[in-house]
Design a protein around this motif. Structure first.
Motif, short mmCIF file in Angstrom:
data_model
loop_
_atom_site.label_atom_id
_atom_site.label_comp_id
_atom_site.label_asym_id
_atom_site.label_seq_id
_atom_site.Cartn_x
_atom_site.Cartn_y
_atom_site.Cartn_z
N GLU A 136 8.77 4.15 6.59
CA GLU A 136 8.28 4.27 5.22
C GLU A 136 6.76 4.16 5.11
O GLU A 136 6.22 4.22 4.01
N LEU A 137 6.06 4.01 6.23
CA LEU A 137 4.61 3.86 6.19
C LEU A 137 3.94 5.20 5.87
O LEU A 137 4.31 6.23 6.42
N GLY A 138 2.94 5.14 5.02
CA GLY A 138 2.21 6.35 4.64
C GLY A 138 0.90 6.50 5.40
O GLY A 138 0.54 5.64 6.22
N PRO A 139 0.15 7.56 5.13
CA PRO A 139 -1.09 7.84 5.85
C PRO A 139 -2.22 6.87 5.54
O PRO A 139 -3.25 6.89 6.22
N GLU A 140 -2.04 6.03 4.52
CA GLU A 140 -3.08 5.07 4.18
C GLU A 140 -3.11 3.86 5.12
O GLU A 140 -4.03 3.05 5.10
N TRP A 141 -2.08 3.77 5.98
CA TRP A 141 -1.99 2.61 6.87
C TRP A 141 -2.89 2.77 8.08
O TRP A 141 -2.87 3.79 8.77
N ALA A 142 -3.67 1.72 8.36
CA ALA A 142 -4.60 1.71 9.50
C ALA A 142 -4.04 0.94 10.67
O ALA A 142 -4.30 1.27 11.83
#
Length: 279
Positions: free
Chosen positions: A57-63
């Motif tokens: 469920e992680l999106g592209p905003e995750w670093a």
């Protein structure tokens, strides 16, 4: 202000239990010092069963992610790549999401231990002892592989743990002697003692500290000081704390996740100390 400082980026620490984690305090202090106003760092209660869904469920905003128990090994099948350091102990405490979408795992506990010791002037030792044989002991062995020139004695409670330590030692190419916990007071004469046990486990050893103790690395930070660390310091021995370790491994995580180097170690440590003082 760093390039991309205002861009919304996310990071977090995962584990179970996780409410006690100081990681949000340390990472947020780093973001503030670095001017990363768009960055956030949270904590999530996640166990092994829930980990795959969390990743999905992680999106592209995750670093990036910091991982604590029981996820350090469970995360490996979910990653595209892990570093040699992480592979050496089959434990990942750091995940970085690259611009290309790859999930890269690393272990900053091991270099964090080495850095914490070096900060206290401990670069090389000729003998070392590890108290305990749990998950942290494998990272301690890996750190000692870099700085210990002689034998490492590991004090264990069970035969199962002894067998695991022997496997890790062979893998890390460390000369290890296994000793029973009942003889743990003998550990205190080593050039470096690393205590990896839960709170209270080493209290009884405090009365056996030699007149001129060398160095103690106690991986606990709350409560602090431990009975062993307090007595060790009173006898004039060098003491490295679990907060030292936590800060140094977090510094490496911040640098990997944000691309900003060096991370603000002093500000992160001060934030951790303030949080612990508040209780």
């Amino acid at each position: 202000m760093q390039a991309g400082a205002t861009e919304a980026r996310r990071a977090a620490v995962l584990g179970s239990p996780i409410a006690h984690s100081l990681s949000p305090v340390l990472h947020r202090a780093a973001y503030e010092e670095l001017g990363l106003t768009g960055w956030s760092y949270d904590r999530f209660e996640v166990d092994e069963a829930a980990l795959p869904r969390f990743f999905a469920e992680l999106g592209p905003e995750w670093a990036g992610l910091s991982l604590t128990m029981p996820l350090k090994r469970a995360v490996i099948p979910l990653l595209d790549e892990i570093s040699e350091t992480a592979a050496s102990v089959e434990a990942v405490n750091t995940v970085v999401f690259t611009e290309g979408g790859r999930r890269v795992g690393d272990n900053t506990d091991i270099p964090g231990m080495v850095a914490a010791l070096r900060e206290h002037g401990i670069d090389k030792v000729d003998t070392a002892a590890i108290l305990g044989a749990g998950a942290t002991a494998s990272s301690a062995l890996a750190a000692l592989a870099r700085i210990c020139t002689g034998e490492v004695t590991v004090y264990v409670r069970t035969g199962t743990r002894a067998a695991e330590i022997r496997q890790w030692a062979e893998r890390l190419d460390v000369a290890v002697r296994i000793a029973d916990w009942s003889d743990a007071e003998q550990a205190l004469s080593a050039s470096l003692v690393i205590a990896t046990t839960p709170a209270g486990a080493t209290d009884a050893l405090a009365r056996h500290i030699p007149e001129r103790p060398a160095a103690l690395f106690d991986v606990l930070y709350d409560p602090w000081p431990t009975t062993l660390a307090a007595r060790w310091s009173a006898y004039g021995g060098a003491v490295v704390s679990g907060l030292d370790l936590l800060v140094h491994q977090a510094v490496l995580q911040v640098e990997q996740m944000t691309g900003c180097s060096p991370a603000p170690l002093a500000a992160m440590r001060a934030a951790g100390e303030r949080s612990l003082a508040r209780g």
